[in-house]
Write an enzyme that holds these catalytic residues in place. Structure first.
Site, PDB file in Angstrom:
ATOM      1  N   SER A   1       0.820  -1.218   0.000  1.00 41.81           N
ATOM      2  CA  SER A   1       0.000   0.000   0.000  1.00 41.81           C
ATOM      3  C   SER A   1       0.852   1.265   0.000  1.00 41.81           C
ATOM      4  O   SER A   1       2.032   1.242   0.342  1.00 41.81           O
ATOM      5  CB  SER A   1      -0.896   0.032   1.239  1.00 41.81           C
ATOM      6  OG  SER A   1      -1.545  -1.185   1.413  1.00 41.81           O
TER       7      SER A   1
HETATM    8  N1  SAH Z   1       0.700  -5.296   4.461  1.00 37.76           N
HETATM    9  C1  SAH Z   1       1.187  -5.751   3.209  1.00 37.76           C
HETATM   10  C2  SAH Z   1       0.206  -5.506   2.089  1.00 37.76           C
HETATM   11  C3  SAH Z   1      -0.002  -6.731   1.287  1.00 37.76           C
HETATM   12  S1  SAH Z   1      -1.390  -6.704   0.222  1.00 37.76           S
HETATM   13  C4  SAH Z   1       2.554  -5.170   2.893  1.00 37.76           C
HETATM   14  O1  SAH Z   1       3.051  -4.319   3.652  1.00 37.76           O
HETATM   15  O2  SAH Z   1       3.141  -5.579   1.904  1.00 37.76           O
HETATM   16  C5  SAH Z   1      -2.553  -7.638   1.143  1.00 37.76           C
HETATM   17  C6  SAH Z   1      -2.205  -9.055   1.430  1.00 37.76           C
HETATM   18  O3  SAH Z   1      -3.339  -9.675   2.045  1.00 37.76           O
HETATM   19  C7  SAH Z   1      -1.881  -9.919   0.206  1.00 37.76           C
HETATM   20  O4  SAH Z   1      -0.596 -10.413   0.346  1.00 37.76           O
HETATM   21  C8  SAH Z   1      -2.925 -11.034   0.253  1.00 37.76           C
HETATM   22  O5  SAH Z   1      -2.428 -12.293  -0.146  1.00 37.76           O
HETATM   23  C9  SAH Z   1      -3.289 -11.041   1.727  1.00 37.76           C
HETATM   24  N2  SAH Z   1      -4.560 -11.674   2.068  1.00 37.76           N
HETATM   25  C10 SAH Z   1      -5.753 -11.607   1.426  1.00 37.76           C
HETATM   26  N3  SAH Z   1      -6.662 -12.356   2.077  1.00 37.76           N
HETATM   27  C11 SAH Z   1      -6.032 -12.916   3.145  1.00 37.76           C
HETATM   28  C12 SAH Z   1      -6.433 -13.812   4.182  1.00 37.76           C
HETATM   29  N4  SAH Z   1      -7.670 -14.312   4.273  1.00 37.76           N
HETATM   30  N5  SAH Z   1      -5.515 -14.166   5.110  1.00 37.76           N
HETATM   31  C13 SAH Z   1      -4.242 -13.699   5.061  1.00 37.76           C
HETATM   32  N6  SAH Z   1      -3.804 -12.863   4.094  1.00 37.76           N
HETATM   33  C14 SAH Z   1      -4.678 -12.477   3.149  1.00 37.76           C
END
Ligand code: SAH
Length: 266
Positions: free
Chosen positions: A109
């Site tokens: 993000s």
């Molecule tokens: N906080 C992260 C942002 C990653 S984007 C960073 O700093 O890079 C959001 C993430 O949520 C993705 O990697 C996606 O795979 C994950 N995600 C989506 N649904 C999820 C779930 N049910 N449990 C765990 N992770 C999930």
């Protein structure tokens, strides 16, 4: 003279021009070392000696201008090296206020969204927290960047990711930082993470149609959830839920764009 790329030009007028091509973090480090060794190198006069700390400081100043006030959050963003969490080909964009791809169709993000959400998390229970938050759960580790930030503003962090490839990458990204209060878990975050419950805060980096019941159940009284949730017409907004003795209190905030919250581990 070559055109300046957007990376340094936007940040500091004193920055040395570099190649227009995306630079890898290795090239960047090497050129910094060369600059540091150069007898002519002089930070203030020639602008040589750009380092990522300077660029992060500029990012933090911008965040302050955008309204981020929490010093602990600003310090965390100033300290964690965002460029170490993304592909080296994108390193030159690491400190721009933009989301970036991290593989597997997911994105890291924008810094200002990350800062805003962590600041909100820390304001739970209507308190302006001066010390660290207690135990926090992050849903969606992704590349591990936000997890690293959280580890600086909370006593303990559990971060769960459902995509094995990203979980592995995050582990690798975070290993050199040796963060003792951070636990990475491969699992379905829609079920929360019972291992660390109850949590003082739960923060989601992926958005579904509703807040899963497990998150509410695993939130401590006095705790706060900050998450994107899709409303009517599928438009996502940031939602804050406070769990108080009087019950749950929900606040709907600004529209946001997050990747979807999905169930299952892949
Ligand atoms: N906080 C992260 C942002 C990653 S984007 C960073 O700093 O890079 C959001 C993430 O949520 C993705 O990697 C996606 O795979 C994950 N995600 C989506 N649904 C999820 C779930 N049910 N449990 C765990 N992770 C999930």
């Amino acid at each position: 003279m070559k055109e300046r790329p957007s990376f340094p030009a936007k940040l500091q007028s004193s920055v040395a021009p570099v190649s227009k091509q995306p630079i890898s973090s290795k090239t960047w480090t090497a050129s910094l070392q060369a600059q540091a060794k150069s007898p002519q190198s002089n930070r203030s006069a020639s602008g040589f000696g750009l380092d990522s700390e300077t660029v992060r400081a500029a990012m933090v100043r911008k965040l302050m201008e955008q309204g981020v006030e929490d010093e602990m959050v600003l310090n965390a963003l100033g300290a964690v090296e965002r460029h170490k969490f993304i592909d080296s080909a994108l390193a030159n964009q690491a400190y721009e206020d933009t989301s970036l791809p991290i593989g597997f169709g997911q994105t890291i993000s924008k810094p200002n969204v990350v800062a805003r959400m962590i600041e909100l998390l820390r304001q739970g229970n209507n308190l302006m927290i001066t010390g660290k938050l207690g135990r926090v759960l992050e849903i969606g580790t992704g590349c591990g960047y936000q997890a690293a930030l959280l580890s600086k503003v909370a006593q303990e962090v559990y971060s769960i990711e459902r995509i094995k490839g990203l979980y592995d990458n995050a582990k690798e990204n975070l290993r050199p930082m040796r963060i003792p209060n951070l636990h990475l878990i491969l699992g379905d975050g829609m079920l929360g993470c019972p291992a660390g419950a109850p949590y003082a805060g739960i923060i989601a980096a992926a958005g579904g149609d509703a807040i899963p019941q497990a998150w509410i159940d695993q939130l401590a009284e006095g705790g706060r959830i900050v998450a994107p949730v899709a409303g009517a017409q599928g438009v996502q907004s940031l939602v804050v839920i406070d769990k108080r003795s009087s019950g749950l209190h929900q606040t709907l905030l600004e529209p946001v764009h997050f990747v979807p919250l999905k169930s299952g581990v892949i």
